[in-house]
Design an enzyme around this catalytic site. Structure first.
Site, short mmCIF file in Angstrom:
data_model
loop_
_atom_site.label_atom_id
_atom_site.label_comp_id
_atom_site.label_asym_id
_atom_site.label_seq_id
_atom_site.Cartn_x
_atom_site.Cartn_y
_atom_site.Cartn_z
N CYS A 1 -13.10 37.42 57.07
CA CYS A 1 -11.82 37.97 56.62
C CYS A 1 -11.17 38.84 57.70
O CYS A 1 -10.67 38.31 58.69
CB CYS A 1 -12.00 38.68 55.29
SG CYS A 1 -10.47 38.91 54.39
N HIS B 1 -15.72 35.90 51.83
CA HIS B 1 -16.79 36.88 52.06
C HIS B 1 -18.13 36.40 51.50
O HIS B 1 -18.52 36.81 50.40
CB HIS B 1 -16.45 38.19 51.33
CG HIS B 1 -15.27 38.92 51.86
ND1 HIS B 1 -15.36 39.85 52.86
CD2 HIS B 1 -13.98 38.88 51.50
CE1 HIS B 1 -14.16 40.35 53.11
NE2 HIS B 1 -13.31 39.78 52.30
N GLU C 1 -20.94 37.46 52.23
CA GLU C 1 -21.82 38.64 52.08
C GLU C 1 -21.72 39.24 50.68
O GLU C 1 -22.58 40.03 50.30
CB GLU C 1 -21.51 39.68 53.17
CG GLU C 1 -20.19 40.44 53.03
CD GLU C 1 -18.97 39.64 53.50
OE1 GLU C 1 -19.09 38.42 53.72
OE2 GLU C 1 -17.89 40.25 53.63
N1 GLN Z 1 -6.15 42.23 54.42
C1 GLN Z 1 -7.11 42.64 55.40
C2 GLN Z 1 -6.50 42.66 56.79
O1 GLN Z 1 -5.44 42.16 56.99
C3 GLN Z 1 -8.35 41.78 55.37
C4 GLN Z 1 -9.03 41.91 54.02
C5 GLN Z 1 -10.49 41.67 54.02
O2 GLN Z 1 -11.19 41.73 55.04
N2 GLN Z 1 -11.02 41.47 52.84
O3 GLN Z 1 -7.09 43.16 57.68
#
Ligand code: GLN
Length: 208
Positions: free
Chosen positions: A96, A189, A191
């Protein structure tokens, strides 16, 4: 005949052969990744300073807030040492926000951070209704069983370069798991779920 007992090993000595997996620990879901790494028999190492990167076999860039992580990476002088670790052959896995840190291009004008993955990402681009959602994601390279994907304000991968293998797509066909050589990234994710196949894949990439 009874053997004499070997002297107990000092508590903090590294077990021989155990792979040491760094987790960028400036912000984000570090503990969840550390637990995943322990579960697959490797040693998690929290990374806050460049010296923490020494001797790592791989590095995880967790989920969190990429803007906060970008600032801390630069404040602690981690940008070039992380790039050097990757160029030296250590696999990297970004989840992410971690994928945003890896990306060569960030739509909307944000300066890229590590430029280790030939993709364009759009932050928070799944839209308001889908801000956070869960979906079963087929990943053929990891077997027949789909992975349960948890998406939290996830980035959309809007473009991938020719050297990037798309391991999985969402229901609309957009890439959500990608791999370029030893760099792995997911918009979701793993994890946060018990499925360890992607963490195991990271381990398999070591020395590949
Ligand atoms: N929205 C976050 C970003 O732009 C990422 C979100 C996440 O890692 N769950 O950095």
């Amino acid at each position: 005949m009874a053997q004499s007992m070997p002297a107990p090993a000092p508590a903090r000595t590294q077990r021989a052969g155990t792979q040491r997996i760094g987790i960028l620990a400036v912000q984000g879901d570090v503990r969840e990744h550390a637990r995943a790494i322990l579960e697959i028999g490797a040693e998690p190492v929290e990374v806050r300073l460049p010296r923490d990167l020494v001797g790592l076999d791989a590095l995880i860039l967790p989920g969190g807030e990429s803007t906060a992580m970008r600032n801390l990476i630069d404040r602690h002088g981690l940008r070039n040492p992380i790039v050097a670790l990757a160029k030296g052959g250590a696999p990297l896995y970004g989840t992410c926000a971690g994928m945003i840190l890896l990306a060569d291009r960030i739509a909307g004008g944000d300066e890229p951070v590590l430029r280790l993955l030939d993709v364009t990402v759009q932050r928070n681009a799944y839209g308001r209704q889908l801000d956070s959602f869960e979906a079963d994601i087929p990943i053929p390279a990891l077997g027949d069983e789909p992975m349960h994907g948890v998406f939290i304000r996830a980035p959309v991968v809007s473009d991938v370069g020719p050297g990037v293998e798309v391991l999985a797509r969402d229901a609309d066909g957009r890439p959500v798991a990608v791999r370029q050589g030893r760099v792995l990234a997911t918009a979701f994710h793993p994890e946060l779920t018990p499925d360890r196949r992607l963490h195991r894949l990271l381990l398999e990439l070591i020395g590949s």
